[in-house]
Design an enzyme around this catalytic site. Structure first.
Site, PDB file in Angstrom:
ATOM      1  CG  HIS A 242      26.922  42.871  55.148  1.00  0.00           C
ATOM      2  ND1 HIS A 242      26.455  43.467  54.007  1.00  0.00           N
ATOM      3  CD2 HIS A 242      26.285  41.673  55.220  1.00  0.00           C
ATOM      4  CE1 HIS A 242      25.593  42.658  53.399  1.00  0.00           C
ATOM      5  NE2 HIS A 242      25.472  41.581  54.116  1.00  0.00           N
TER       6      HIS A 242
ATOM      7  CD  GLU B 176      43.631  32.425  36.462  1.00  0.00           C
ATOM      8  OE1 GLU B 176      43.044  33.132  37.296  1.00  0.00           O
ATOM      9  OE2 GLU B 176      44.476  32.845  35.652  1.00  0.00           O
TER      10      GLU B 176
ATOM     11  CG  ASP C 264      39.019  33.685  37.566  1.00  0.00           C
ATOM     12  OD1 ASP C 264      37.885  34.153  37.767  1.00  0.00           O
ATOM     13  OD2 ASP C 264      40.037  34.387  37.525  1.00  0.00           O
TER      14      ASP C 264
ATOM     15  CB  CYS D 223      47.145  29.739  44.144  1.00  0.00           C
ATOM     16  SG  CYS D 223      46.670  30.204  42.465  1.00  0.00           S
TER      17      CYS D 223
END
Length: 845
Positions: free
Chosen positions: A462, A698, A722, A769
């Site tokens: 990772h 969102e 979201d 964004c």
């Protein structure tokens, strides 16, 4: 190999007369809330073990003890009614928690006169607290002798003999040939474990004679299963067949991976074998992340924590452990918040999954039950698991040991009350370490760290994946001699070849500089015009701003050509501290960002965005079963108006230095917007300056009422991360669903289109964004849907601007219209790929 008995005899812990549990003068025991069992009116004073086993619990008051014995049967012996109130008076423990005991061995002795005078009753409850392994319980009667006569006989749900198991409950089995090219490594293991935990049945996987708890990611990984291995699945319980079918289907389909294909397709890198050192001073390792770096050595040392062996009692230590686990999960959530790299987000999500791994938690909790401190028990559990994973023959699985140690050290630091020092180095540093954890890698300051090498790990680890996502050259498995290099030594790190030149001469340094210059030319071309506006081929200007968290990042973004700040994540001011920042501290931070943006560009400040999933230690938020649907975003601010009002005053203080915009997060209703505006408006009026007010789109409800919201705000900014998870009902960090939580799903695109249409009807601008804004595949769709601004990471600003200049909005609009009529994200991606290959085929002549 031991054989689990079909029945377990439970001997009398005390001499006396048996009585039904329902007749005891304690409603909790009488109702069977604690478990099924029997009661004894005692005539002896030494509590004896009901069978051979291990003491799993010994209450600090000495009145209760639990023993686990054959087949996992656990029995609690509770002396008297309300005897906990005696606080140990009259009781004397003869054993310690964690001790192995023989049947009939003394566990506790008590002074009958003292206890009888102070307690409600001496009646003692003998309760089976492991109903999951006990199918039936036969109760004794009459007078019994301690350690000699049976009071209960338990018939186990499962026995070694298959016929006994079948008789005890439904059993289902299946065998699957593993299709995964890389075996059962972390990602497929996490998906399987998550699936197993949705069923009531007891599930296990087996490879030959080695078995694994199907709920445990680490246990599954420890099977060491390879491509082509035969995996046996066994389920026991009410939904055994459905559970086994579920896991069998997942295994057969690759558990989230393409069967026969590798788990990930990283950028082309050198084969993961050590390079050959061609001359003295050239150390070889595994090429982990491409690129060339010239810098000076900085040696990193692992932080060692001192922990106490013995604990302060099981209740206290258990609380400490659970608190630390929750805090570690919150830290990982905060670290992953807004990560532009999907690799970083996925890895940090995998780390959060490890914090809930049953195998790891059982080991730690068992240690606490055995009398150890939470820190000692946790360290013992995770180091043992890491060592076992590191010993596996599968290279990919071995490299996951670093993830276990990383998560383990995070929790250990919280338990020990000593945080490891942050990686703070001078510019031009090449880090050398035995191992650089994924958390450390993700937090590296790429403006200062030009490369790193580790003696452990590999190209599929990772840390290597994160290095590639950050654009940092890296070598793993470097010659151990690298650890003996002096701090400050100038070196050349070649991430393409996997070599570290520790004694470069002038010619080598000159050649390396020339290579770096050539590599920078391509990017320089884009950066040279990054300050120019991003105008499409048919004359439409798209602002390209930056997502930032402080003044330093803002300055970098503006230098990279940012048209402003599309998102300042103010929560970073509030995180990793014990008290909320003062108004003066906040004001100074916002003003510094505003100065970096300047008067001619826009600064969008998002108010504090925290909640149950992103808690703060000083903000009292109740535990929620589903924090994503609870008190989060603007709801936190409205629940703590003083906190929000203080922040709004601090933000407003920056209005003189820039075009200031205040943005409220997670707005779902008009009422929430109006309540937030009511707090802001008197503050904004007091500045005497114009402050734009906007909301983040969102949640679907906001998009669906965008027409009404647009009448009361100045702009929208769409948080696609979201918005995607709420629209598709898929947690973007879920090991099974994250890959399907695609922001290019037509449902999400329709909500974006609806939002843009409503905003433009009211003359409002719309930004994006979220992650889609910086995704080159998605940019044509967003431009075509009419988005006015894209806010991306600072490093992406020049390339996104260049891409916008290559597009014609008219063509993008045609494509976007067709995307809205599609049914799947795959169809959308295919159409966008076709458009990228032939971007102007649809133009009129």
């Amino acid at each position: 190999m031991s054989v689990t008995p079909a029945k377990v005899v439970i001997l009398a812990p005390l001499s006396g007369v048996l009585m039904p549990l329902a007749s005891v003068p304690d409603p909790v025991f009488a109702a069977g809330t604690v478990g099924d069992g029997i009661a004894i009116d005692p005539t002896s004073c030494d509590v004896r073990a009901p069978f051979a086993g291990i003491v799993t619990q010994l209450h600090r008051a000495g009145h209760a003890v639990a023993v686990r014995g054959p087949g996992g049967v656990e029995v609690l012996i509770h002396v008297g009614i309300d005897t906990v109130a005696l606080r140990g008076e009259g009781f004397h423990a003869q054993v310690r928690q964690g001790d192995s005991v023989l049947a009939g061995q003394a566990l506790i002795s008590f002074d009958a006169d003292v206890v009888a005078r102070r307690a409600v009753s001496l009646i003692t409850m003998v309760v089976v607290t492991s109903p999951d392994v006990v199918g039936a319980l036969k109760h004794g009667f009459g007078e019994v002798r301690a350690g000699q006569d049976a009071v209960l006989e338990a018939t186990l749900v499962a026995a070694t003999d298959a016929r006994a198991a079948d008789a005890a409950g439904p059993v289902a089995r299946a065998r699957i040939t593993l299709p995964n090219a890389d075996g059962l490594h972390a990602r497929p293991a996490a998906l399987l474990a998550a699936a197993a935990r949705t069923h009531k049945a007891s599930l296990r996987l087996a490879l030959g004679s080695t078995a694994a708890d199907a709920r445990s990611v680490i246990s599954i990984m420890l099977l060491g299963a390879r491509h082509g291995d035969a995996i046996d699945i066994e389920g026991r319980g009410v939904d055994a067949q459905a559970a086994v079918d579920h896991l069998a289907q997942l295994l057969a389909s690759g558990s989230g991976e393409v069967p026969g294909a590798a788990a990930a397709a990283p950028p082309p890198i050198a084969a993961p074998v050590p390079a050959a050192a061609a001359r003295e001073g050239l150390l070889a390792g595994v090429a982990a992340s491409p690129g060339l770096a010239i810098g000076r050595i900085v040696q990193l040392r692992r932080h060692e924590f001192e922990v106490a062996v013995s604990g302060a009692g099981q209740a206290i230590e258990s609380t400490r452990l659970e608190t630390a686990l929750a805090a570690a999960a919150a830290e990982l959530t905060a670290l992953g918040a807004g990560r532009d790299s999907s690799s970083q987000a996925q890895i940090l999500a995998a780390h959060r999954e490890l914090l809930a791994d049953p195998g790891l938690l059982d080991g730690a909790r068992s240690g606490v039950a055995g009398g150890h401190s939470a820190a000692y028990a946790w360290r013992d559990a995770y180091t043992d698991y890491a060592a076992r994973v590191a010993a596996l023959s599968n290279t990919l699985l071995r490299e996951r040991a670093g993830d276990i140690r990383d998560v383990g050290e995070r929790v250990l630091a919280l338990l020990a009350g000593a945080r490891p020092a942050a990686v703070e180095v001078a510019a031009g540093s090449v880090l050398v370490a035995d191992e650089l954890t994924p958390s450390q890698t993700a937090a590296l300051d790429v403006r200062r760290v030009v490369g790193f090498c580790t003696t452990g790990g590999g190209a599929t680890g990772h840390s290597a994946i994160l290095a590639r996502s950050l654009g940092i050259p890296a070598i793993c498995g470097i010659d151990a001699g690298a650890r003996r290099l002096a701090d400050g030594l100038q070196v050349i790190l070649d991430g393409d070849r996997g070599t570290l030149d520790t004694a470069p001469d002038a010619a080598a340094i000159e050649a390396a500089h020339a290579a770096l210059a050539r590599a920078a030319d391509a990017r320089a071309g884009a950066e040279a015009v990054a300050g120019d506006s991003a105008v499409t081929r048919d004359g439409h200007r798209i602002e390209v701003g930056a997502n930032v968290r402080d003044a330093a990042e803002t300055a970098t973004a503006m230098q990279a050509g940012g048209d402003g700040v599309g998102l300042l994540r103010s929560e970073f001011l509030f995180a990793e501290r014990d008290t909320a920042p003062s108004e003066a501290e906040q004001a100074a931070a916002y003003q510094a960002v505003a100065r970096a943006v300047g008067p001619g560009r826009r600064l969008v400040v998002r108010t504090l965005d925290v909640g149950g999933d992103k808690p703060l230690p000083y903000l009292p938020l109740p535990h929620e079963e589903n924090p994503f649907l609870g008190v989060r975003g603007i709801r936190v601010g409205l629940a703590h108006p003083q906190l929000l009002t203080t922040q709004l005053r601090a933000i407003a203080s920056a209005a003189a230095a820039t075009k200031l915009c205040v943005m409220f997060p997670m707005i779902a209703t008009l009422e929430e917007l109006r309540a937030a505006r009511a707090l802001l408006e008197p503050i904004a009026q007091a500045t005497g300056r114009a402050i734009e007010v906007g909301v983040m789109i969102e949640v679907p409800s906001a998009a669906l009422i965008a027409e009404r919201l647009a009448a009361e705000v100045d702009f929208f900014s769409i948080g696609t991360n979201d918005l995607t998870q709420y629209t598709l009902a898929m947690d973007r960090g879920h090991p099974q669903l994250a890959a399907q939580a695609d922001g290019l799903h037509p449902s999400v695109l329709r909500l974006i289109a609806m939002t843009v249409t409503a905003a433009h009807r009211h003359g409002r601008w719309v930004g994006v964004c979220g992650g889609l804004a910086g995704d080159p595949v998605a940019v044509p769709a967003l431009v075509g849907l009419g988005v006015d601004e894209l806010s991306v990471s600072a490093v992406s600003v020049p390339t996104i601007k260049a891409q916008v200049r290559s597009l014609a909005r008219q063509d993008c609009a045609r494509v976007a219209t067709s995307l809205l009529e599609m049914g799947t994200a795959a169809e959308v991606r295919a159409a966008l790929a076709c458009f990228a290959a032939h971007p102007y085929d649809g133009r009129e002549a």
